[in-house]
Scaffold this active site. Structure first.
Site, PDB file in Angstrom:
ATOM      1  CG  HIS A  72      -1.939  -1.071   1.225  1.00 34.08           C
ATOM      2  ND1 HIS A  72      -2.592  -1.497   2.378  1.00 34.08           N
ATOM      3  CD2 HIS A  72      -2.446  -1.829   0.217  1.00 34.08           C
ATOM      4  CE1 HIS A  72      -3.443  -2.469   2.066  1.00 34.08           C
ATOM      5  NE2 HIS A  72      -3.374  -2.687   0.765  1.00 34.08           N
ATOM      6  CG  LEU A  73       5.421   2.738  -1.439  1.00 35.49           C
ATOM      7  CD1 LEU A  73       6.567   1.888  -1.969  1.00 35.49           C
ATOM      8  CD2 LEU A  73       5.413   4.069  -2.145  1.00 35.49           C
TER       9      LEU A  73
END
Length: 487
Positions: free
Chosen positions: A431-432
């Site tokens: 989920h950068l």
């Protein structure tokens, strides 16, 4: 090729942006995607996570360091539809407190809510081309009610609509899937044959890619760097030549977009100098981003396996570790095992981490992968809260009468031993966010600071990873970017 707008990256945000611009029809658009189109079951089946496995042709599969001596491969979609075509179809909005924390003008919860447009077919809100469903009937795994009952037994409140912006709790996860079919942003927003976006017929245009009167989709074309005339972006250099454009929008994702910015000379001087790239703008690209550290808590489920079309991620408990009423922990039920002999598991994640990562380029070759260093669990608060999530998950399994396969009890009850176990099994939720953040790299209209004609529109602009998975927020960014690109 000369167009009004070139959008780099046909992923969650890029397809939404290009589709909305095509719908308006007031400018020509070229949507560039490094990956191919695909109708493989790995893309169309909502139950399949096969394309996230390292080595899959539709996956960038970046090597990344999470903590010392813990290196993993991070999947990112390399296909028309991007990660929305290969992920778990988890589609949950960021919570109101996320936007309050970011405090970016024009990006409050009330400002962005109109751009969260997916249609919730269960609860009847939203009007966009994406459709959302929750597990029900045959697609509700037999373990899911047991998980939710355990949450209730331990006193956690119900959260029947995880997109309502209310307090955290336990509930079913809305998915961008219908009857077992994953609905990627390509399928929802782009014209046929990519999707079935409303009232746009195929027409015009010859040569590679799909053309409508205003949009051309170019798969299997990799962007290398942004082309400038002075301080103004005037196009994109690609593996098949330069595409000239009045405006360039990078929507290549929170790894791809900063990678392109750095190879275009936009980034920290030390990073660019080490890679042999001349600096054009000194901005903290690739610095200070965040993601959700997570671990899997496996358990045995004696009941029947889920329906072949059921999504893996069925329900979640979002909760407060004790210092965040908006919910800084998540325990996500994965009802489908990884592999034929694997156990089902609870994914325990820290949703509001303090630790920050870096993304750097190591050479002037734009085809070389970036170096990703997550720098997870650098603070005691992060380590303490991830331990708490694991222990809550173990309590849930105990309340449900389910057999946890690891960690063993003498590990679970001791902080030092549990930290050692986490070190061995730690992973990332992929989920950068924040690698080209609002206020640091782009302004509230998504324009790169100090330059003209260049914007970024994907999760790299989010200052901090939101407390819920960012897939829905990526689509919102694409919708909002289309509105910002006014005539």
């Amino acid at each position: 090729m000369v167009v009004d707008v070139v959008v780099v990256g046909a992923g969650s945000a890029g397809c939404a942006l290009a589709g909305r611009l095509a719908e308006r029809g007031d400018r020509t658009v070229c949507l560039v995607e490094a990956g191919p189109p695909s109708t493989l079951p790995d893309v169309t089946s909502a139950a399949s996570l096969a394309a996230t496995v390292p080595g899959h042709p539709l996956n960038w599969a970046y090597t990344a360091s999470l903590v010392r001596d813990r290196v993993v491969v991070v999947p990112r979609g390399r296909v028309v539809g991007g990660s929305s075509a290969i992920n778990g179809a988890y589609f949950v909005r960021a919570v109101p407190q996320d936007f309050a924390d970011w405090a970016v003008p024009g990006w409050g919860y009330a400002d962005v809510l109109p751009y969260y447009t997916a249609r919730d077919l269960d609860l009847g809100h939203g009007v966009g081309p994406l459709q959302l469903r929750r597990p029900a009937g045959d697609l509700l795994a037999s373990v899911t009610p047991a998980f939710l009952a355990a949450c209730e037994a331990l006193g956690y409140p119900a959260e029947p609509d995880k997109n309502a912006g209310g307090p955290p709790g336990a509930g079913l996860i809305p998915s961008n899937a219908a009857e077992g079919v994953r609905i990627s942003t390509a399928a929802a927003y782009l014209p046929p044959p990519w999707g079935a976006a409303p009232a746009r017929a195929v027409g015009g245009g010859a040569g590679p890619g799909l053309a409508t009167p205003t949009v051309t989709v170019r798969p299997d074309v990799r962007a290398l760097r942004v082309v400038f005339a002075g301080s103004r972006a005037v196009g994109v250099e690609t593996t098949v030549g330069t595409i000239q454009a009045g405006e360039v929008v990078l929507a290549a994702g929170a790894v791809g977009s900063p990678h392109l910015l750095l190879h275009s000379g936009i980034g920290p001087a030390e990073v660019l100098r080490g890679a042999g790239v001349s600096q054009r703008a000194d901005l903290p690209v690739g610095q200070g981003w965040s993601d959700h550290p997570s671990v899997y808590l496996p358990f045995r489920w004696p009941g029947p396996p889920p329906h072949p079309d059921a999504v893996a991620g069925q329900a979640s408990l979002n909760l407060d570790s004790g210092s965040d009423p908006a919910g800084d922990l998540e325990i996500l039920l994965f009802a489908r095992p990884f592999g034929p002999d694997g156990p089902v598991h609870l994914m325990c994640a820290l949703q509001r981490p303090e630790s920050r990562g870096s993304l750097e380029i190591t050479s002037a070759d734009p085809l070389a992968p970036p170096r990703l260093d997550y720098r997870y669990l650098r603070t005691e608060a992060d380590r303490r809260r991830l331990r708490a999530a694991i222990r809550v998950a173990a309590d849930l399994l105990r309340a449900a009468g389910l057999d946890r396969t690891e960690p063993e009890g003498f590990v679970l009850g001791n902080d030092r031993r549990l930290d050692g176990w986490i070190q061995q099994v730690l992973t990332t939720s992929v989920h950068l966010c924040g690698s080209a953040a609002l206020g640091r790299v782009v302004d509230p209209e998504l324009r790169v600071l100090g330059l003209e004609g260049l914007r970024v529109a994907d999760t790299s602009v989010l200052p901090v990873v939101p407390r819920r998975g960012p897939a829905a927020t990526a689509v919102m960014i694409g919708e909002r970017a289309a509105a910002l690109l006014t005539v």
